[in-house]
Design a protein around this motif. Structure first.
Motif, PDB file in Angstrom:
ATOM      1  N   LEU A  38       0.829  -1.202   0.000  1.00 19.43           N
ATOM      2  CA  LEU A  38       0.000   0.000   0.000  1.00 19.43           C
ATOM      3  C   LEU A  38       0.864   1.253   0.000  1.00 19.43           C
ATOM      4  O   LEU A  38       1.936   1.274   0.607  1.00 19.43           O
ATOM      5  N   LEU A  39       0.364   2.293  -0.661  1.00 18.56           N
ATOM      6  CA  LEU A  39       1.005   3.600  -0.615  1.00 18.56           C
ATOM      7  C   LEU A  39      -0.055   4.630  -0.278  1.00 18.56           C
ATOM      8  O   LEU A  39      -1.041   4.778  -1.001  1.00 18.56           O
ATOM      9  N   LEU A  40       0.141   5.311   0.834  1.00 23.73           N
ATOM     10  CA  LEU A  40      -0.813   6.323   1.289  1.00 23.73           C
ATOM     11  C   LEU A  40      -0.302   7.712   0.917  1.00 23.73           C
ATOM     12  O   LEU A  40       0.760   8.142   1.379  1.00 23.73           O
ATOM     13  N   VAL A  41      -1.036   8.403   0.067  1.00 29.10           N
ATOM     14  CA  VAL A  41      -0.705   9.765  -0.334  1.00 29.10           C
ATOM     15  C   VAL A  41      -1.422  10.712   0.625  1.00 29.10           C
ATOM     16  O   VAL A  41      -2.658  10.755   0.662  1.00 29.10           O
ATOM     17  N   ASP A  42      -0.652  11.464   1.395  1.00 26.12           N
ATOM     18  CA  ASP A  42      -1.244  12.231   2.493  1.00 26.12           C
ATOM     19  C   ASP A  42      -1.605  13.654   2.068  1.00 26.12           C
ATOM     20  O   ASP A  42      -0.775  14.562   2.092  1.00 26.12           O
ATOM     21  N   GLY A  43      -2.867  13.839   1.742  1.00 27.19           N
ATOM     22  CA  GLY A  43      -3.362  15.164   1.415  1.00 27.19           C
ATOM     23  C   GLY A  43      -3.844  15.943   2.613  1.00 27.19           C
ATOM     24  O   GLY A  43      -4.305  17.088   2.463  1.00 27.19           O
ATOM     25  N   VAL A  65       1.270  -1.709  -6.496  1.00 21.31           N
ATOM     26  CA  VAL A  65       0.962  -1.199  -5.165  1.00 21.31           C
ATOM     27  C   VAL A  65      -0.419  -0.563  -5.207  1.00 21.31           C
ATOM     28  O   VAL A  65      -0.811   0.023  -6.227  1.00 21.31           O
ATOM     29  N   THR A  66      -1.180  -0.716  -4.154  1.00 21.30           N
ATOM     30  CA  THR A  66      -2.499  -0.096  -4.063  1.00 21.30           C
ATOM     31  C   THR A  66      -2.341   1.277  -3.432  1.00 21.30           C
ATOM     32  O   THR A  66      -1.869   1.400  -2.302  1.00 21.30           O
ATOM     33  N   THR A  67      -2.731   2.306  -4.166  1.00 16.04           N
ATOM     34  CA  THR A  67      -2.554   3.686  -3.718  1.00 16.04           C
ATOM     35  C   THR A  67      -3.840   4.216  -3.100  1.00 16.04           C
ATOM     36  O   THR A  67      -4.920   4.078  -3.678  1.00 16.04           O
ATOM     37  N   ILE A  68      -3.709   4.814  -1.936  1.00 18.39           N
ATOM     38  CA  ILE A  68      -4.832   5.377  -1.186  1.00 18.39           C
ATOM     39  C   ILE A  68      -4.540   6.859  -0.967  1.00 18.39           C
ATOM     40  O   ILE A  68      -3.422   7.222  -0.583  1.00 18.39           O
ATOM     41  N   VAL A  69      -5.536   7.701  -1.186  1.00 22.80           N
ATOM     42  CA  VAL A  69      -5.363   9.141  -0.965  1.00 22.80           C
ATOM     43  C   VAL A  69      -6.120   9.553   0.294  1.00 22.80           C
ATOM     44  O   VAL A  69      -7.336   9.333   0.395  1.00 22.80           O
ATOM     45  N   GLU A  88      -8.669   5.932  -6.720  1.00 25.63           N
ATOM     46  CA  GLU A  88      -9.724   4.933  -6.580  1.00 25.63           C
ATOM     47  C   GLU A  88     -10.025   4.613  -5.117  1.00 25.63           C
ATOM     48  O   GLU A  88     -11.068   4.014  -4.826  1.00 25.63           O
ATOM     49  N   ASN A  89      -9.132   5.014  -4.242  1.00 24.98           N
ATOM     50  CA  ASN A  89      -9.284   4.689  -2.829  1.00 24.98           C
ATOM     51  C   ASN A  89      -9.076   5.945  -2.003  1.00 24.98           C
ATOM     52  O   ASN A  89      -8.005   6.554  -2.079  1.00 24.98           O
ATOM     53  N   VAL A  90     -10.086   6.327  -1.240  1.00 26.23           N
ATOM     54  CA  VAL A  90      -9.967   7.517  -0.408  1.00 26.23           C
ATOM     55  C   VAL A  90     -10.009   7.131   1.063  1.00 26.23           C
ATOM     56  O   VAL A  90     -10.725   6.215   1.471  1.00 26.23           O
ATOM     57  N   LEU A  91      -9.217   7.850   1.838  1.00 23.75           N
ATOM     58  CA  LEU A  91      -9.205   7.725   3.286  1.00 23.75           C
ATOM     59  C   LEU A  91      -9.686   9.049   3.852  1.00 23.75           C
ATOM     60  O   LEU A  91      -9.115  10.098   3.565  1.00 23.75           O
ATOM     61  N   VAL A  92     -10.732   9.000   4.665  1.00 23.55           N
ATOM     62  CA  VAL A  92     -11.348  10.209   5.210  1.00 23.55           C
ATOM     63  C   VAL A  92     -11.007  10.304   6.697  1.00 23.55           C
ATOM     64  O   VAL A  92     -11.351   9.410   7.470  1.00 23.55           O
ATOM     65  N   PRO A  93     -10.312  11.371   7.117  1.00 22.14           N
ATOM     66  CA  PRO A  93      -9.878  11.478   8.509  1.00 22.14           C
ATOM     67  C   PRO A  93     -10.983  11.953   9.449  1.00 22.14           C
ATOM     68  O   PRO A  93     -12.031  12.425   9.019  1.00 22.14           O
ATOM     69  N   MET A  94     -10.705  11.836  10.740  1.00 23.11           N
ATOM     70  CA  MET A  94     -11.528  12.381  11.808  1.00 23.11           C
ATOM     71  C   MET A  94     -13.002  11.983  11.690  1.00 23.11           C
ATOM     72  O   MET A  94     -13.907  12.814  11.816  1.00 23.11           O
ATOM     73  N   VAL A  95     -13.240  10.700  11.489  1.00 27.12           N
ATOM     74  CA  VAL A  95     -14.606  10.179  11.461  1.00 27.12           C
ATOM     75  C   VAL A  95     -14.915   9.654  12.862  1.00 27.12           C
ATOM     76  O   VAL A  95     -14.310   8.694  13.325  1.00 27.12           O
ATOM     77  N   SER A  96     -15.864  10.308  13.529  1.00 24.98           N
ATOM     78  CA  SER A  96     -16.141   9.992  14.933  1.00 24.98           C
ATOM     79  C   SER A  96     -17.532   9.424  15.172  1.00 24.98           C
ATOM     80  O   SER A  96     -17.821   8.954  16.276  1.00 24.98           O
ATOM     81  N   THR A  97     -18.405   9.493  14.156  1.00 24.42           N
ATOM     82  CA  THR A  97     -19.767   8.984  14.306  1.00 24.42           C
ATOM     83  C   THR A  97     -20.182   8.262  13.036  1.00 24.42           C
ATOM     84  O   THR A  97     -19.575   8.430  11.971  1.00 24.42           O
ATOM     85  N   ALA A  98     -21.255   7.501  13.146  1.00 26.13           N
ATOM     86  CA  ALA A  98     -21.798   6.837  11.963  1.00 26.13           C
ATOM     87  C   ALA A  98     -22.285   7.861  10.936  1.00 26.13           C
ATOM     88  O   ALA A  98     -22.182   7.634   9.728  1.00 26.13           O
ATOM     89  N   ASP A  99     -22.802   8.985  11.402  1.00 29.23           N
ATOM     90  CA  ASP A  99     -23.223  10.033  10.470  1.00 29.23           C
ATOM     91  C   ASP A  99     -22.036  10.580   9.680  1.00 29.23           C
ATOM     92  O   ASP A  99     -22.148  10.876   8.483  1.00 29.23           O
TER      93      ASP A  99
END
Length: 265
Positions: A38-43, A65-69, A88-99
């Motif tokens: 995996l390669l995480l591109v940190d935006g 390698v699978t790239t995640i942004v 194709e793959n996003v990582l969303v930070p600071m998720v604290s609730t189901a909403d």
């Protein structure tokens, strides 16, 4: 291309990832060729604009390698731009609730026909690299097959809501950030504190209890080993900037130390 969801499903062992935090396409290519899964591109924390992200994705695409942004925030406009760019793959930070998790998924999905699914991603695929400028037939209708969403739990509230977050339809994986979690718990800079370790392990257990893959940011070998033993499906173990910082320090330190010892005589 294989999404992160697909890579997790076919993995026979925990996946190992590296970070591109520098914003350098050259560094991204070096990291992508390391053998990492995996390669995480940190935006979020990296100095990477939308336009600067494109050559990073292009450089990594030549390697298996699978790239995640990681986007800077749970913002539908930014998520739309990153996906249209071809991530194709996003990582969303600071998720604290189901909403929070549902909002991230909604931003990554096109609207479905006749209420099939809720989505808010703007439809501009004919103008975007994501569909190869219209060269992928039926991209809009099949976009969910080309996109995965990972959410990041890094607050005490997120730990408490971990199972509910992981159970949200469209959340493909959960990533734990011990550093911000420690700050949220009143222990900034103390990610190895026993209370933070316990919270990380509780989150791993909660996410796994609903059948979703979970990963952890683990720059210390002992942390990686512990989390994998606990059931983590993936770990990120180093970043380009930290490898350069520690490696350059080590390369210089021996001779500098020898010079000091010589001067002492």
């Amino acid at each position: 291309m294989t999404t992160f969801r697909d890579a997790l499903a076919r993995a026979e062992a925990p996946l190992v990832g590296l970070w591109n935090a520098s914003g350098s396409a050259v560094a991204a290519e070096i990291m992508a060729g390391s053998g990492a899964d995996l390669l995480l591109v940190d935006g979020e924390h990296g100095p990477i604009s939308i336009s600067e992200m494109l050559p990073i994705l292009q450089a990594a695409a030549a390697y298996p390698v699978t790239t995640i942004v990681r986007v800077p925030w749970n913002d539908p406009v930014i998520i739309k731009q990153v996906l249209d760019l071809g991530a194709e793959n996003v990582l969303v930070p600071m998720v604290s609730t189901a909403d929070d998790a549902r909002a991230a998924v909604r931003a990554a999905r096109y609207p479905g026909g006749d209420g099939e699914r809720e989505g808010a991603r703007g439809i501009g695929s004919a103008l975007a690299r994501s569909s190869r400028w219209g060269r992928i037939p039926g991209y809009v209708g099949a976009a969910d097959d080309h996109v995965s969403v990972t959410v990041q739990i890094e607050t005490a509230d997120g730990v408490a809501n971990a199972a509910e977050i992981a159970a949200v339809d469209g959340v493909d994986a959960v990533f734990i950030g011990p550093a911000d979690l420690a700050g949220s718990m009143g222990l900034p800079g103390r990610a190895s504190d026993s209370a933070v370790v316990a919270a990380v392990e509780a989150t791993i257990d909660a996410v796994r209890s609903v059948g979703k893959p979970v990963g952890v940011n683990t720059f210390a070998e002992a942390d990686a080993d512990r989390c994998i033993t606990r059931g983590a499906a993936f770990v990120f173990v180093a970043a380009d900037v930290t490898l350069m910082a520690r490696g350059s320090e080590a390369a210089v330190a021996r001779l500098k130390r020898a010079e000091r010892e010589t001067d002492a005589y």
